[in-house]
Structure formats: structure tokens, C-alpha cells
Design an enzyme around this catalytic site. Sequence first.
Site, PDB file in Angstrom:
ATOM      1  N   VAL A  22       0.822  -1.212   0.000  1.00 46.39           N
ATOM      2  CA  VAL A  22       0.000   0.000   0.000  1.00 46.39           C
ATOM      3  C   VAL A  22       0.856   1.262   0.000  1.00 46.39           C
ATOM      4  CG1 VAL A  22      -1.710   1.330   1.303  1.00 46.39           C
ATOM      5  CG2 VAL A  22      -1.928  -1.162   1.125  1.00 46.39           C
ATOM      6  N   ASP A  40      10.130   3.280   6.786  1.00 53.31           N
ATOM      7  CA  ASP A  40       9.773   1.904   7.138  1.00 53.31           C
ATOM      8  C   ASP A  40      10.759   1.434   8.198  1.00 53.31           C
ATOM      9  OD1 ASP A  40       7.992  -0.477   5.499  1.00 53.31           O
ATOM     10  OD2 ASP A  40       9.536  -1.178   6.884  1.00 53.31           O
ATOM     11  N   ARG A  45      14.504  -3.544   3.906  1.00 49.38           N
ATOM     12  CA  ARG A  45      13.557  -3.059   2.886  1.00 49.38           C
ATOM     13  C   ARG A  45      14.002  -1.689   2.368  1.00 49.38           C
ATOM     14  NH1 ARG A  45       8.189  -3.733   1.288  1.00 49.38           N
ATOM     15  NH2 ARG A  45       8.037  -5.546   2.640  1.00 49.38           N
ATOM     16  N   THR A  90      -2.732  -4.100   9.047  1.00 56.98           N
ATOM     17  CA  THR A  90      -3.610  -4.360  10.197  1.00 56.98           C
ATOM     18  C   THR A  90      -4.104  -5.805  10.097  1.00 56.98           C
ATOM     19  OG1 THR A  90      -5.336  -3.223   8.912  1.00 56.98           O
ATOM     20  CG2 THR A  90      -4.387  -2.026  10.760  1.00 56.98           C
ATOM     21  N   THR A 125      -6.623  -0.449   7.137  1.00 55.15           N
ATOM     22  CA  THR A 125      -8.001  -0.896   7.339  1.00 55.15           C
ATOM     23  C   THR A 125      -8.270  -1.137   8.822  1.00 55.15           C
ATOM     24  OG1 THR A 125      -7.985  -1.942   5.171  1.00 55.15           O
ATOM     25  CG2 THR A 125      -9.712  -2.635   6.713  1.00 55.15           C
ATOM     26  N   CYS A 265      -6.797  -8.748   2.971  1.00 55.94           N
ATOM     27  CA  CYS A 265      -7.983  -7.879   2.852  1.00 55.94           C
ATOM     28  C   CYS A 265      -9.268  -8.660   3.099  1.00 55.94           C
ATOM     29  CB  CYS A 265      -8.016  -7.213   1.468  1.00 55.94           C
ATOM     30  SG  CYS A 265      -6.778  -5.929   1.271  1.00 55.94           S
ATOM     31  N   ARG A 336       0.919 -13.800   2.584  1.00 55.53           N
ATOM     32  CA  ARG A 336       0.229 -13.533   3.849  1.00 55.53           C
ATOM     33  C   ARG A 336      -1.179 -14.139   3.852  1.00 55.53           C
ATOM     34  NH1 ARG A 336       0.528  -7.202   4.476  1.00 55.53           N
ATOM     35  NH2 ARG A 336       0.389  -7.365   2.207  1.00 55.53           N
TER      36      ARG A 336
END
Length: 431
Positions: A22, A40, A45, A90, A125, A265, A336
Site C-alpha cells: 500500500v 519503514d 527493505r 492491520t 483498514t 484484505c 500472507r
Amino acid sequence: MSIYEQLLAKKANLAVIGLGYVGLPIALAFAKKLKVIGFDINAERIAMLKNHQDPSRELPPQAFENCDIEFTHHLEDLRKAQFFIVAVPTPIDEHCQPDLKPLLSASESVGKVLKKGDYVVFESTVYPGCTEEDCVPILEKYSNLKFCEDFKVGYSPERINPGDKEHTLENIVKVVSGCDEESLEQIAQVYELVVRVGVHRASSIKVAEAAKIIENTQRDLNIALMNELSIIFDKMQINTYEVLAAAGTKWNFLKFVPGLVGGHCIGVDPYYLTYKAKELGYTPAVILSGRAINDGMGAYIAKKIVQKIIQQGINPQEARVLILGVTFKENVSDIRNTKVVDIIKELQEFGLQAHAVDYMADEKEFFHEYGLQLQTKPQGKYDVIVVAVNHQNYLALQESDFLAWAKEKTLFVDIKGSFRKKIKQMNYWSL
């Protein structure tokens, strides 16, 4: 000058906290217009991003070109920012309860560098009320500033769809909200810089939070219906996809299909809504029923495989199963909350040898996350071949390719029904 004007004149910096699926596309999109700090906590990363490498393998090196962006994992660098976008994950825990630790930790980090006049916009979210009830108090605590008076907060739910090159940040309407009229307008103007098709101004932060939750809850329930129908039709010995093809000729029939519902999601977000509903004394029966069906599909598929091979006279304790694809959806590297793992572990419970391969997934990451070993390629002959994820390389295979890995009585399991009518020489089953 307003915060929007300061950003546009590059007299203020925009910071994005969390540079995953995202956050990174958002940071790079803004960096073509504004001065951006990409933050981050993962130093590895950050090192990759500085070399124009997307760890998620979603964006090519060219996406980093002509971007005014500074990548960092040092909190002190965030002090230079005046407009913060929080885009951390989240997830849910093992009990399907919201895990707000990354979000609350990010809120603490922002709170430590927050100044008077700054803006904070959350994209993660959450359940309705989380931004104002959980995140804002942390911002106030660590900044010693007063919400709405000293700093403004908004919420703009992410709509990034991994693997989708058509529905990108620039051409999906962005829902935005603010803590008051002024903040709503400023936040809307900032996002309009990068969202070509425009924004939708929600009446409140809670409305925007709720909108995000029901987008994925609606999809979850529709897929759950298809999965339940596939179980029923299987008992009737009817092919579900043939039924859907017939029903789909009606103009208002919704074109959903059965399948595994994983990822970060659809398989997660409804639990945020059900958690809040239960907290308010209401048990959301329909939503939880849909979740139960979708969460159980991996085990259902594994049990069907065992039943089918027993019927063919194959001893499950001696059976070898090839599973093609372990990511949560096609053409992405994201593992994930993948429900393919449920199939693998259930098969192992029955004593079957399950060999999984996936050219999109990272072997070390998969082992670290699930304790399961990925094979680099199929090895020998298999009693069962499962096309679990429809990566483009797998869809390009012909029956002759699969037969090279097959025994005399191999069962071909086509979860998404993509090889229906194409498999002639193996026993075929799909949802």
C-alpha cells in the site's frame, strides 16, 4: 499558506509510514509531485528501495524514476515532515481478533515527531471508530498536542489491489475524510494531486472507515455463497462452473466464483467489523457464517482429495501430491494469510506427501511464515496434481505438461475451474 499550498510549493514534506503493497505506490505517486519521505522500520527493505527494488515485486525499477523521495528507517528523519500518511498492515491474530500493534506503534512514532499544524492521514483498514478512539489518543500522548486544535487527522482507506495493473492508485476513486471541514478539504486536495479520477469526500472519519470494511465484507459473503453452493452441487454431482455459466446469462446475476479466500484484505477485514459489532453487543451472524465457510475451504478441498484417491484404490499414506501455487492470489508474491497452507497441512494430517512449488513465492519467507518447505520444481510422478493458484505460467500449461508429472490414475484438482473441458486423460475435480 495552507498545508496543501506548502506541499505544492515544496516548503513542506509529505511522509509515508509503511512501504509495503500500500505505502510504496502512494509514496512514489506523491514523489512525482511533492517532496516525500518514505519511512519503514525494516532497514533491509529501505536498502532495497534505495536501489530501486520493490521487495514485493509489484513495481518495476522505472517506477522510482523522477521521484523526489528520501527513503529512511530513522525516526528522526520524520521530523522534517508536515503531512503524514500511515499505511501499515492491520492483520488479525490466531484467534481472529484485530492485531493493532503495527498501527498503534506507527501512531506512537508519528506522535513523537508531530508538530503544531501537522496533518496525519491513516490508510490502514480498521473498524469504525479506531482512528479517533485508538490512534488519536496516542498521537496526543506522545506529541503533547491537542487533536483538531493543534493537529488535524483524516482517514483515506487504501484500495490497492496487488497484481492488478488496471485498477491502480491513479484510476480508482479515493475515499477521503477529515476531522473537520477544513481538514477534509485540505486532505482531498492533496490526494487529488495523484488520483486522476478524483476523490469522494466522506461525511466523517467513521463513515470512511466503515466504507472500507464493507467493500471487502461484501465480496467475502458473495464468495462464501459460491463456496457453499459448490459444496452442495458436488453432492449433487453437478459442476459448479457449468451452473454459474448458465445462471450468468441473466443480466443482473453477480459473477462471483468459489475459491480460497486468503490475503490481507477479504480474509481479514470482516473480522474487524465483527469484533466491533460484538463489542457493541451484537453478533453478526451472516458475516461470521460467511467467514466460517471461507476459512474452512482449504480443509474441505484436502478431505475431498483424500476421498477421491481412496475411491481410486490409492493408499493415502503412500500418495504424493503436487501443489502448484502457494500465494494468496494469482500473479503476486504475497503469501500472507494464504489458504493454500490449509490444504497442505490438512493433507499432511492424513499422511499424504505434499510437494508445493511456486515460482512467484520466496522459499525462505514461506518457510519462516509457515514452517513448510517449498520445492524448486516437481520431482517425479504424483498421485494428485492441484492447481491451487492461477499464476499465468500455470494457466499456460497443457494437459501434456501435467501428464509428465502424473501416474496412471492421477487426480487433477482444478480449484478455480480453469482447466474444465481441457483435462481428458486424468480424473478431474474442481470446486
